[in-house]
Design a protein around this motif. Structure first.
Motif, PDB file in Angstrom:
ATOM      1  N   CYS A   1       0.847  -1.197   0.000  1.00 56.06           N
ATOM      2  CA  CYS A   1       0.000   0.000   0.000  1.00 56.06           C
ATOM      3  C   CYS A   1       0.880   1.245   0.000  1.00 56.06           C
ATOM      4  CB  CYS A   1      -0.911  -0.012   1.223  1.00 56.06           C
ATOM      5  SG  CYS A   1      -1.920   1.490   1.400  1.00 56.06           S
ATOM      6  N   GLN A   2       0.619   2.146  -0.908  1.00 56.98           N
ATOM      7  CA  GLN A   2       1.423   3.356  -1.022  1.00 56.98           C
ATOM      8  C   GLN A   2       1.037   4.425  -0.004  1.00 56.98           C
ATOM      9  OE1 GLN A   2       0.799   3.724  -5.431  1.00 56.98           O
ATOM     10  NE2 GLN A   2       3.032   3.714  -5.528  1.00 56.98           N
ATOM     11  N   LYS A   3       0.138   4.070   0.908  1.00 57.23           N
ATOM     12  CA  LYS A   3      -0.215   4.968   2.020  1.00 57.23           C
ATOM     13  C   LYS A   3       0.317   4.427   3.346  1.00 57.23           C
ATOM     14  CE  LYS A   3      -2.496   7.964  -0.493  1.00 57.23           C
ATOM     15  NZ  LYS A   3      -2.015   9.353  -0.647  1.00 57.23           N
ATOM     16  N   CYS A   4      -0.067   3.194   3.705  1.00 52.96           N
ATOM     17  CA  CYS A   4       0.330   2.640   5.002  1.00 52.96           C
ATOM     18  C   CYS A   4       1.479   1.640   4.892  1.00 52.96           C
ATOM     19  CB  CYS A   4      -0.868   1.991   5.692  1.00 52.96           C
ATOM     20  SG  CYS A   4      -1.480   0.489   4.867  1.00 52.96           S
ATOM     21  N   GLU A   5       1.876   1.295   3.682  1.00 56.70           N
ATOM     22  CA  GLU A   5       3.004   0.396   3.396  1.00 56.70           C
ATOM     23  C   GLU A   5       2.771  -1.045   3.818  1.00 56.70           C
ATOM     24  OE1 GLU A   5       6.517   2.132   5.021  1.00 56.70           O
ATOM     25  OE2 GLU A   5       6.558   3.788   3.566  1.00 56.70           O
ATOM     26  N   GLN A   6       1.520  -1.421   4.084  1.00 57.69           N
ATOM     27  CA  GLN A   6       1.209  -2.822   4.379  1.00 57.69           C
ATOM     28  C   GLN A   6       1.325  -3.633   3.075  1.00 57.69           C
ATOM     29  OE1 GLN A   6       0.251  -4.462   7.459  1.00 57.69           O
ATOM     30  NE2 GLN A   6       1.354  -2.607   8.104  1.00 57.69           N
ATOM     31  N   PRO A   7       1.811  -4.873   3.150  1.00 57.63           N
ATOM     32  CA  PRO A   7       2.030  -5.665   1.928  1.00 57.63           C
ATOM     33  C   PRO A   7       0.709  -6.132   1.310  1.00 57.63           C
ATOM     34  CG  PRO A   7       2.444  -7.014   3.859  1.00 57.63           C
ATOM     35  CD  PRO A   7       2.208  -5.621   4.375  1.00 57.63           C
ATOM     36  N   PHE A   8       0.720  -6.262  -0.013  1.00 54.07           N
ATOM     37  CA  PHE A   8      -0.395  -6.897  -0.698  1.00 54.07           C
ATOM     38  C   PHE A   8      -0.174  -8.404  -0.667  1.00 54.07           C
ATOM     39  CE2 PHE A   8      -0.581  -2.681  -3.065  1.00 54.07           C
ATOM     40  CZ  PHE A   8      -1.645  -2.206  -2.296  1.00 54.07           C
ATOM     41  N   PHE A   9      -1.220  -9.162  -0.969  1.00 52.95           N
ATOM     42  CA  PHE A   9      -1.202 -10.601  -0.666  1.00 52.95           C
ATOM     43  C   PHE A   9      -0.182 -11.396  -1.485  1.00 52.95           C
ATOM     44  CE2 PHE A   9      -4.535 -10.072  -3.882  1.00 52.95           C
ATOM     45  CZ  PHE A   9      -4.193 -11.027  -4.809  1.00 52.95           C
ATOM     46  N   TRP A  10       0.326 -10.812  -2.594  1.00 52.35           N
ATOM     47  CA  TRP A  10       1.350 -11.543  -3.355  1.00 52.35           C
ATOM     48  C   TRP A  10       2.781 -11.217  -2.891  1.00 52.35           C
ATOM     49  CZ3 TRP A  10      -1.767  -7.719  -5.465  1.00 52.35           C
ATOM     50  CH2 TRP A  10      -1.145  -6.503  -5.731  1.00 52.35           C
ATOM     51  N   ASN A  11       2.910 -10.266  -1.946  1.00 53.10           N
ATOM     52  CA  ASN A  11       4.233  -9.846  -1.469  1.00 53.10           C
ATOM     53  C   ASN A  11       4.664 -10.766  -0.314  1.00 53.10           C
ATOM     54  OD1 ASN A  11       6.546  -8.538  -0.670  1.00 53.10           O
ATOM     55  ND2 ASN A  11       5.628  -6.500  -0.548  1.00 53.10           N
ATOM     56  N   ILE A  12       5.070 -11.981  -0.686  1.00 55.42           N
ATOM     57  CA  ILE A  12       5.365 -13.012   0.312  1.00 55.42           C
ATOM     58  C   ILE A  12       6.513 -12.595   1.236  1.00 55.42           C
ATOM     59  CG2 ILE A  12       5.964 -15.433   0.655  1.00 55.42           C
ATOM     60  CD1 ILE A  12       3.267 -15.008  -0.647  1.00 55.42           C
ATOM     61  N   LYS A  13       7.533 -11.985   0.684  1.00 53.95           N
ATOM     62  CA  LYS A  13       8.708 -11.630   1.479  1.00 53.95           C
ATOM     63  C   LYS A  13       8.349 -10.649   2.590  1.00 53.95           C
ATOM     64  CE  LYS A  13      13.483  -9.943   1.144  1.00 53.95           C
ATOM     65  NZ  LYS A  13      13.377  -9.114   2.352  1.00 53.95           N
ATOM     66  N   GLN A  14       7.619  -9.573   2.240  1.00 55.22           N
ATOM     67  CA  GLN A  14       7.274  -8.586   3.269  1.00 55.22           C
ATOM     68  C   GLN A  14       6.288  -9.175   4.274  1.00 55.22           C
ATOM     69  OE1 GLN A  14       5.940  -4.775   1.804  1.00 55.22           O
ATOM     70  NE2 GLN A  14       5.453  -4.006   3.845  1.00 55.22           N
ATOM     71  N   MET A  15       5.369 -10.029   3.796  1.00 59.00           N
ATOM     72  CA  MET A  15       4.440 -10.679   4.718  1.00 59.00           C
ATOM     73  C   MET A  15       5.210 -11.528   5.735  1.00 59.00           C
ATOM     74  SD  MET A  15       1.562 -11.797   1.920  1.00 59.00           S
ATOM     75  CE  MET A  15       0.888 -13.091   2.940  1.00 59.00           C
ATOM     76  N   TRP A  16       6.239 -12.253   5.267  1.00 62.65           N
ATOM     77  CA  TRP A  16       7.044 -13.089   6.181  1.00 62.65           C
ATOM     78  C   TRP A  16       7.862 -12.239   7.136  1.00 62.65           C
ATOM     79  CZ3 TRP A  16       7.364 -18.059   7.538  1.00 62.65           C
ATOM     80  CH2 TRP A  16       8.516 -18.484   8.213  1.00 62.65           C
ATOM     81  N   ASP A  17       8.482 -11.193   6.600  1.00 65.22           N
ATOM     82  CA  ASP A  17       9.339 -10.353   7.441  1.00 65.22           C
ATOM     83  C   ASP A  17       8.548  -9.638   8.523  1.00 65.22           C
ATOM     84  OD1 ASP A  17      11.497 -11.128   5.934  1.00 65.22           O
ATOM     85  OD2 ASP A  17      11.540  -9.306   4.693  1.00 65.22           O
ATOM     86  N   THR A  18       7.331  -9.199   8.201  1.00 66.90           N
ATOM     87  CA  THR A  18       6.537  -8.404   9.159  1.00 66.90           C
ATOM     88  C   THR A  18       5.518  -9.245   9.909  1.00 66.90           C
ATOM     89  OG1 THR A  18       4.954  -7.836   7.396  1.00 66.90           O
ATOM     90  CG2 THR A  18       6.803  -6.311   7.787  1.00 66.90           C
ATOM     91  N   LYS A  19       5.453 -10.548   9.546  1.00 71.25           N
ATOM     92  CA  LYS A  19       4.496 -11.459  10.194  1.00 71.25           C
ATOM     93  C   LYS A  19       3.068 -10.907  10.114  1.00 71.25           C
ATOM     94  CE  LYS A  19       7.736 -14.311  11.557  1.00 71.25           C
ATOM     95  NZ  LYS A  19       8.906 -13.650  10.946  1.00 71.25           N
ATOM     96  N   THR A  20       2.681 -10.445   8.906  1.00 70.23           N
ATOM     97  CA  THR A  20       1.327  -9.914   8.695  1.00 70.23           C
ATOM     98  C   THR A  20       0.703 -10.585   7.488  1.00 70.23           C
ATOM     99  OG1 THR A  20       2.189  -8.114   7.324  1.00 70.23           O
ATOM    100  CG2 THR A  20       1.853  -7.657   9.677  1.00 70.23           C
TER     101      THR A  20
END
Length: 410
Positions: free
Chosen positions: A287-306
């Motif tokens: 997200c270009q506002k809150c920087e939360q990962p989109f569902f295909w962004n596996i790396k950021q989801m793993w790193d942030t545990k979200t």
């Protein structure tokens, strides 16, 4: 015929003047006869009819002609009274109508296509009839010799057509949502460019030669104005329909666009006002506002545990945003959004109340509209469609055309 003066309701909406009924199947095209109280119609019931208004105020066919195959489209040239009829079997039939509109003589039959003719235009300047068909082609034929001059094939059905007499350019819309610009010559042609912007099949095109604007309507419910003359790739998106757009007409005198859709919606757009291009949608993995990962962004989801979020886009700035950062909706007519669309919070807060003032008016034709023709000099419009009914409208209160009309409500 002298104009009849009748009181008209002082409301800014189309006024239904007459209904013409009698066809046994879908009416695919209807055109107003200039300077006459008359309409020409062609139908799936294989008939070509010229309707003239009698003293009773009712329309009766002065010409009723049956052809061998269902009639799919029509091109009428009033000055020469030549009429070209496209048919289901791929042929185009030319007739000459008498001055009193009581007789019609066969001139030529053109073997234009292998299957249904979807649209066509006759050019007196070129002495060509240019047509598109469900055989995925555009063809141009000489009206003097009746011979085929050229043909170009597409990857999908060619659905609609516009032709510029001065430059011999043809605009062809197809079922893939693309518009192809061709430069036609005798025996040859060249492809100039392909316009891509719609997400559905092209249902209607209208070329405005003065401003050099091309308008397109499609099954994605939207209209796009392509600024061909500006040569800068400028496009304006207009969203004001709930169904596929099937008819367009630009009125140069008042700088208004009239568009009609399959559900009977009639929208009149004010094109004499500054408008902004809708932004291109941006790509992002978060997200270009809150920087939360989109569902295909596996790396950021793993790193942030979200958990990944679904991607959306703000229609005003084009940024990729999550649902939480784009929870608000607003109209934004200056960008063509007459209905509420998704906005990010920052863009929503930046819109002032006056920015939401509509730049279009919306009306109801109360029948399926597959074809429309207008006579701006008299402020008249005719619509037709699958309900077999032809409706004649007084549009003077809507588009500000001349009030002098020979059609009168009964």
């Amino acid at each position: 015929m002298a104009a009849e003066i009748h009181s008209r309701p002082q409301s800014s909406r189309p006024v239904l003047l007459n209904k013409v009924e009698g066809h046994q199947d879908t009416v695919n095209a209807a055109v107003l006869i200039p300077k006459e109280d008359g309409v020409i119609t062609v139908s799936e019931d294989r008939t070509i009819r010229v309707w003239l208004k009698r003293d009773s105020g009712q329309y009766w066919p002065s010409i009723y002609h049956t052809v061998s195959s269902p009639c799919s489209c029509m091109s009428y040239h009033h000055e020469s009274r030549r009429i070209f009829i496209g048919q289901e079997n791929g042929a185009i039939v030319e007739f000459l109508i008498s001055e009193d509109f009581n007789k019609m003589n066969h001139v030529k039959t053109y073997p234009a296509h292998q299957s249904r003719v979807s649209d066509m235009m006759f050019s007196l300047e070129s002495m060509w009839v240019v047509s598109t068909g469900h055989d995925k082609s555009v063809s141009w034929m000489c009206t003097q010799s009746g011979s085929m001059l050229g043909r170009h094939y597409f990857s999908s059905w060619a659905s609609c057509l516009q032709y510029d007499n001065d430059t011999q350019h043809a605009f062809v819309g197809d079922y893939s949502g693309q518009i192809t610009l061709l430069k036609l010559e005798r025996q040859t042609y060249s492809t100039v460019t392909t316009l891509k912007g719609h997400e559905g099949s092209i249902g209607a095109l209208y070329w405005e030669p003065v401003q050099r604007w091309l308008f397109s309507g499609a099954s994605d419910h939207s209209v796009i104005m392509w600024d061909i003359g500006g040569r800068k790739g400028r496009t304006l998106l207009l969203q004001g329909h709930h169904d596929k757009v099937q008819a367009l007409r630009y009125i140069q005198l008042t700088r208004q666009l009239v568009s009609c859709s399959a559900d009977g919606g009639m929208t009149v757009w004010n094109m004499d006002t500054p408008r902004e291009e809708a932004p291109q949608w941006l790509d992002s993995d978060s997200c270009q506002k809150c920087e939360q990962p989109f569902f295909w962004n596996i790396k950021q989801m793993w790193d942030t545990k979200t958990l990944g979020l679904r991607q959306h886009h703000c229609r005003k700035c084009g940024q990729a945003v999550c649902g939480k950062c784009s929870s608000k909706r607003s109209t934004y007519p200056i960008m063509g959004f007459e209905f509420q669309v998704r906005m990010c919070d920052a863009c929503y807060d930046s819109i002032k109340e006056e920015d939401r003032t509509p730049l279009a008016t919306f009306h109801e034709g109360k029948h399926n509209i597959s074809h429309m023709d207008m006579d701006p000099a008299r402020g008249l419009m005719v619509t037709c469609g699958s309900d077999r009914v032809v409706k004649i409208w007084d549009m003077t209160q809507v588009v500000g055309c001349s009030l002098a009309t020979g059609f009168s409500p009964r």
